[in-house]
Motif scaffolding. Structure first.
Motif, PDB file in Angstrom:
ATOM      1  N   ASN A   1      14.721  -6.021   5.729  1.00 25.94           N
ATOM      2  CA  ASN A   1      15.167  -5.219   4.937  1.00 25.94           C
ATOM      3  C   ASN A   1      14.167  -4.989   3.842  1.00 25.94           C
ATOM      4  O   ASN A   1      13.875  -4.131   3.262  1.00 25.94           O
ATOM      5  N   LYS A   2      13.738  -6.231   3.192  1.00 28.77           N
ATOM      6  CA  LYS A   2      12.769  -6.473   2.029  1.00 28.77           C
ATOM      7  C   LYS A   2      11.408  -5.943   2.368  1.00 28.77           C
ATOM      8  O   LYS A   2      11.064  -5.255   1.600  1.00 28.77           O
ATOM      9  N   ILE A   3      10.997  -6.224   3.782  1.00 37.39           N
ATOM     10  CA  ILE A   3       9.843  -5.949   4.117  1.00 37.39           C
ATOM     11  C   ILE A   3       9.658  -4.303   4.098  1.00 37.39           C
ATOM     12  O   ILE A   3       8.971  -3.518   3.790  1.00 37.39           O
ATOM     13  N   LYS A   4      10.692  -3.742   4.914  1.00 34.48           N
ATOM     14  CA  LYS A   4      10.945  -2.392   5.067  1.00 34.48           C
ATOM     15  C   LYS A   4      10.917  -1.483   3.683  1.00 34.48           C
ATOM     16  O   LYS A   4      10.358  -0.509   3.497  1.00 34.48           O
ATOM     17  N   ALA A   5      11.504  -2.126   2.803  1.00 36.20           N
ATOM     18  CA  ALA A   5      11.732  -1.532   1.252  1.00 36.20           C
ATOM     19  C   ALA A   5      10.409  -1.411   0.770  1.00 36.20           C
ATOM     20  O   ALA A   5      10.086  -0.235  -0.005  1.00 36.20           O
ATOM     21  N   ALA A   6       9.813  -2.579   0.944  1.00 40.12           N
ATOM     22  CA  ALA A   6       8.504  -2.566   0.216  1.00 40.12           C
ATOM     23  C   ALA A   6       7.666  -1.636   0.867  1.00 40.12           C
ATOM     24  O   ALA A   6       6.539  -0.976   0.247  1.00 40.12           O
ATOM     25  N   LYS A   7       7.450  -1.454   2.244  1.00 43.91           N
ATOM     26  CA  LYS A   7       6.684  -0.671   2.987  1.00 43.91           C
ATOM     27  C   LYS A   7       6.873   0.992   2.455  1.00 43.91           C
ATOM     28  O   LYS A   7       6.142   1.698   2.209  1.00 43.91           O
ATOM     29  N   ASN A   8       8.236   1.325   2.487  1.00 47.55           N
ATOM     30  CA  ASN A   8       8.482   2.337   2.052  1.00 47.55           C
ATOM     31  C   ASN A   8       8.035   2.773   0.516  1.00 47.55           C
ATOM     32  O   ASN A   8       7.746   4.063   0.208  1.00 47.55           O
ATOM     33  N   LYS A   9       8.342   1.823  -0.338  1.00 48.56           N
ATOM     34  CA  LYS A   9       7.828   1.974  -1.779  1.00 48.56           C
ATOM     35  C   LYS A   9       6.318   2.226  -1.779  1.00 48.56           C
ATOM     36  O   LYS A   9       5.837   3.338  -2.577  1.00 48.56           O
ATOM     37  N   LEU A  10       5.431   1.428  -1.035  1.00 50.04           N
ATOM     38  CA  LEU A  10       4.266   1.675  -1.025  1.00 50.04           C
ATOM     39  C   LEU A  10       3.747   3.102  -0.396  1.00 50.04           C
ATOM     40  O   LEU A  10       2.892   3.814  -1.112  1.00 50.04           O
ATOM     41  N   ILE A  11       4.423   3.675   0.579  1.00 50.81           N
ATOM     42  CA  ILE A  11       4.000   5.083   0.963  1.00 50.81           C
ATOM     43  C   ILE A  11       4.538   6.005   0.205  1.00 50.81           C
ATOM     44  O   ILE A  11       3.770   6.819  -0.135  1.00 50.81           O
ATOM     45  N   ARG A  12       5.820   5.966  -0.613  1.00 51.87           N
ATOM     46  CA  ARG A  12       6.185   6.930  -1.470  1.00 51.87           C
ATOM     47  C   ARG A  12       5.140   7.061  -2.653  1.00 51.87           C
ATOM     48  O   ARG A  12       4.892   8.139  -3.254  1.00 51.87           O
ATOM     49  N   ASP A  13       4.650   5.728  -2.959  1.00 51.05           N
ATOM     50  CA  ASP A  13       3.894   5.867  -4.142  1.00 51.05           C
ATOM     51  C   ASP A  13       2.297   6.267  -3.951  1.00 51.05           C
ATOM     52  O   ASP A  13       1.909   6.985  -4.561  1.00 51.05           O
ATOM     53  N   THR A  14       2.064   6.119  -2.666  1.00 50.48           N
ATOM     54  CA  THR A  14       1.014   6.831  -2.048  1.00 50.48           C
ATOM     55  C   THR A  14       0.875   7.962  -2.124  1.00 50.48           C
ATOM     56  O   THR A  14      -0.080   8.837  -2.485  1.00 50.48           O
ATOM     57  N   ILE A  15       2.058   8.792  -1.525  1.00 48.82           N
ATOM     58  CA  ILE A  15       2.251  10.193  -1.770  1.00 48.82           C
ATOM     59  C   ILE A  15       2.164  10.864  -2.934  1.00 48.82           C
ATOM     60  O   ILE A  15       1.730  11.768  -3.378  1.00 48.82           O
ATOM     61  N   LEU A  16       2.880  10.052  -3.919  1.00 48.45           N
ATOM     62  CA  LEU A  16       2.725  10.512  -5.281  1.00 48.45           C
ATOM     63  C   LEU A  16       1.520  10.394  -5.943  1.00 48.45           C
ATOM     64  O   LEU A  16       1.049  11.572  -6.745  1.00 48.45           O
ATOM     65  N   ASP A  17       0.618   9.442  -5.816  1.00 49.60           N
ATOM     66  CA  ASP A  17      -0.555   9.243  -6.485  1.00 49.60           C
ATOM     67  C   ASP A  17      -1.578  10.468  -5.709  1.00 49.60           C
ATOM     68  O   ASP A  17      -2.274  10.844  -6.597  1.00 49.60           O
ATOM     69  N   THR A  18      -1.478  10.599  -4.547  1.00 48.89           N
ATOM     70  CA  THR A  18      -2.232  11.752  -3.950  1.00 48.89           C
ATOM     71  C   THR A  18      -1.773  13.138  -4.604  1.00 48.89           C
ATOM     72  O   THR A  18      -2.648  13.749  -4.675  1.00 48.89           O
ATOM     73  N   ALA A  19      -0.500  13.204  -4.775  1.00 47.38           N
ATOM     74  CA  ALA A  19       0.087  14.485  -5.219  1.00 47.38           C
ATOM     75  C   ALA A  19      -0.631  14.615  -6.748  1.00 47.38           C
ATOM     76  O   ALA A  19      -0.822  15.941  -7.239  1.00 47.38           O
ATOM     77  N   LYS A  20      -0.582  13.799  -7.279  1.00 45.29           N
ATOM     78  CA  LYS A  20      -1.073  13.733  -8.795  1.00 45.29           C
ATOM     79  C   LYS A  20      -2.704  14.154  -8.742  1.00 45.29           C
ATOM     80  O   LYS A  20      -3.008  14.837  -9.460  1.00 45.29           O
TER      81      LYS A  20
END
Length: 206
Positions: free
Chosen positions: A3-22
């Motif tokens: 779960n910890k690895i999955k949560a870290a991966k999800n956060k990385l993807i979400r951050d990437t999406i937001l950085d690209t949107a910005k």
């Protein structure tokens, strides 16, 4: 996958999406952002994007919260050596202007938007409409401190805070739109801006 690895991966993807949107918003404006364009730049399908964010509006709101908070944080610089409320306002709002000018395309795109979800982050004339008015309250508290210390004339501190904030916003927008990039000219205009503002609210006007 834990779960910890999955949560870290999800956060990385979400951050990437937001950085690209910005980056899209800063380069092309809010209206140019689309899930299809975002997906193409991130390297996912639109369906993949929707796994992390429900809609384009949710992405925009998240970008605003992230980017605008970064600018607002410049007001929260901790210093204990201010000899007056005026000096503290000048310093902190000088840092706010500096931060806004360093993120000028994003600031302009966000602060000139009439979209309701963005106004909930940036509203000043109707602070009750704003979800997080803490920065506005900081300015109001500094004005009230100046009043209690005999620096500023008594009166409605909220109204004075609105005037200072909106006047500062106007200065930032004109500096951006008119492309005043010369640092010396910027500083001169900023100092003149504060001189006029405080000349109007000091208790003992000179």
């Amino acid at each position: 996958m834990s779960n910890k690895i999955k949560a870290a991966k999800n956060k990385l993807i979400r951050d990437t999406i937001l950085d690209t949107a910005k980056k899209i918003i800063e380069a092309e404006g809010l209206d140019s952002l689309s899930i299809r364009k975002l997906a193409a730049q991130v390297g996912y399908s639109p369906a993949n994007i929707y796994q992390y964010y429900k809609s384009k509006s949710e992405i925009i709101e998240a970008v605003v919260q992230q980017g605008y908070q970064q600018i607002i944080n410049s007001l929260r610089i901790e210093r204990l050596d201010f000899d007056s409320a005026e000096a503290e306002i000048r310093y902190k709002f000088g840092k706010y202007i500096e931060s806004a000018l360093q993120n000028k395309d994003y600031y302009k795109a966000v602060m000139l938007s009439e979209k309701e979800n963005l106004l909930k982050q940036t509203s000043i004339l109707k602070p009750e409409f704003c979800r997080n008015p803490s920065a506005f309250k900081l300015l109001q508290e500094l004005i009230e401190r100046g009043q209690s210390q005999g620096e500023f004339e008594n009166g409605n501190s909220q109204t004075k805070a609105k005037i200072i904030w909106t006047a500062t916003f106007g200065l930032i927008i004109r500096l951006i739109i008119e492309k005043i990039d010369n640092k010396e000219k910027q500083l001169q205009l900023i100092e003149n801006h504060f001189d006029i503002i405080f000349g109007g609210i000091r208790k003992n006007r000179q």
